[in-house]
Design an enzyme around this catalytic site. Structure first.
Site, PDB file in Angstrom:
ATOM      1  N   THR A 110       0.873  -1.173   0.000  1.00 23.69           N
ATOM      2  CA  THR A 110       0.000   0.000   0.000  1.00 23.69           C
ATOM      3  C   THR A 110       0.910   1.222   0.000  1.00 23.69           C
ATOM      4  O   THR A 110       1.580   1.520   0.991  1.00 23.69           O
ATOM      5  CB  THR A 110      -0.923   0.023   1.228  1.00 23.69           C
ATOM      6  OG1 THR A 110      -1.799  -1.109   1.154  1.00 23.69           O
ATOM      7  CG2 THR A 110      -1.759   1.286   1.262  1.00 23.69           C
ATOM      8  N   LYS A 185      -7.344   1.522  -3.223  1.00 26.65           N
ATOM      9  CA  LYS A 185      -7.043   1.122  -1.844  1.00 26.65           C
ATOM     10  C   LYS A 185      -7.298   2.297  -0.892  1.00 26.65           C
ATOM     11  O   LYS A 185      -7.743   2.098   0.253  1.00 26.65           O
ATOM     12  CB  LYS A 185      -5.597   0.650  -1.736  1.00 26.65           C
ATOM     13  CG  LYS A 185      -5.164   0.234  -0.320  1.00 26.65           C
ATOM     14  CD  LYS A 185      -5.978  -0.944   0.217  1.00 26.65           C
ATOM     15  CE  LYS A 185      -5.588  -1.309   1.650  1.00 26.65           C
ATOM     16  NZ  LYS A 185      -4.289  -1.971   1.754  1.00 26.65           N
ATOM     17  N   LYS A 253      -0.266   5.245   8.466  1.00 29.08           N
ATOM     18  CA  LYS A 253       0.519   5.402   7.232  1.00 29.08           C
ATOM     19  C   LYS A 253      -0.416   5.492   6.033  1.00 29.08           C
ATOM     20  O   LYS A 253      -0.278   6.382   5.177  1.00 29.08           O
ATOM     21  CB  LYS A 253       1.486   4.221   7.078  1.00 29.08           C
ATOM     22  CG  LYS A 253       2.403   4.303   5.857  1.00 29.08           C
ATOM     23  CD  LYS A 253       1.872   3.566   4.638  1.00 29.08           C
ATOM     24  CE  LYS A 253       1.938   2.063   4.825  1.00 29.08           C
ATOM     25  NZ  LYS A 253       1.553   1.344   3.574  1.00 29.08           N
TER      26      LYS A 253
END
Length: 303
Positions: A110, A185, A253
């Site tokens: 990711t 995502k 994050k």
């Protein structure tokens, strides 16, 4: 004990593949490839992890990402962030220095949409291919081989990697050009952030109202309030158990990537921004490695 569950593998012609990054996701994902009959070479920054993987699944390990990539038809990767990804691709001894012509590098990290486009351009220069392919489903999904994979790239290249990636996924979908997988995502993480906060508030409210929250969750999970988070995390939130699933540090994050992208494209994300700060509070209170359902700890005193 095997680190992956039994899974029926479709008959896909054996490929020579590499897998870079053997964390809680990559270790079982690479395992599914080996169990399906592919010739797998692995690389991990901590070499003992590679040795453990080879001991469990066979295959080979390599001392560098470049060596792992040599001769591979497909190189899969799952590391931590943009900088980690650059290190194992274009950095010294990175996989891009070992890729053969027309091979495919599939990135499950990711990361930002920008780094996906950057690496796609570098791959074109090197005469091989790149697909950004972040995953959803967490460690349990990786172990069970039922991840959801969101991809960005060229349709012909995607069709080549889809059946192989399918060994550790139940859905592998092309959503657009390079970077589209990472953007999808981000949509996923926006949804999760709001859902977990709402579930946290609901459970905290119910507990203060002296309701039997396990019974309440059983009832409302059969109606319009149902969600994956409720089904899989609701009762553990009631119990104050947060030692599994996707860590708060990782979620922060990811939400950082989301909020940076929103600044660029002008999207308004007021709830996501607030939930990100709530996760910062959980971190400050020592919950960095708790899973994301630990948002409830801000609202309810734990035993």
């Amino acid at each position: 004990m095997a680190s992956i569950t039994d899974k029926q593998y479709d008959q896909v012609p054996a490929k020579k593949v590499a897998f870079i990054g053997l964390g809680v996701m990559g270790f079982p994902m690479a395992g599914h490839l080996a169990r399906a009959g592919h010739d797998v070479t692995v690389y991990n920054r901590t070499a003992s992890k590679s040795a453990d993987w080879v001991s469990e699944f066979g295959g080979n390990s390599a001392p560098t990402p470049a060596k792992a990539a040599e001769g591979a038809d497909i190189v899969f990767c799952c590391v931590g962030n943009d900088n980690d990804l650059r290190s194992v691709t274009t950095g010294a001894d990175g996989a891009f220095h070992g890729m053969k012509q027309n091979a495919v590098f599939v990135d499950h990290t990711t990361a930002s949409a920008d780094v996906a486009r950057e690496l796609a351009a570098a791959a074109r220069e090197g005469q091989f291919n790149f697909i950004d392919a972040p995953v959803s489903g967490g460690q349990a999904g990786a172990v069970g081989g039922v991840l959801t994979i969101m991809c960005g790239g060229e349709p012909e290249v995607f069709e080549r990697i889809k059946p192989v990636a399918g060994h550790f996924a139940r859905a592998v979908t092309l959503l657009g050009e390079h970077g589209a997988g990472q953007l999808a995502k981000m949509v996923n993480q926006i949804c999760i952030a709001g859902l977990v906060q709402g579930l946290s508030e609901a459970i905290a409210f119910g507990l203060r109202a002296n309701l039997d929250m396990n019974a309440v969750l059983d009832v409302i999970s059969k109606g319009a309030a149902q969600s994956w988070q409720m089904e899989n995390r609701g009762k553990t939130m009631v119990e104050g158990k947060f030692d599994f699933g996707f860590a708060v540090d990782w979620m922060r994050k990811d939400l950082g990537l989301v909020l940076d992208e929103a600044k660029r494209n002008g999207a308004l994300l007021p709830v996501t921004a607030v939930v990100d700060q709530f996760y910062a509070e959980v971190q400050q209170n020592g919950g960095q490695r708790f899973d994301t359902s630990s948002l409830i700890t801000r609202l309810t005193p734990r035993k």
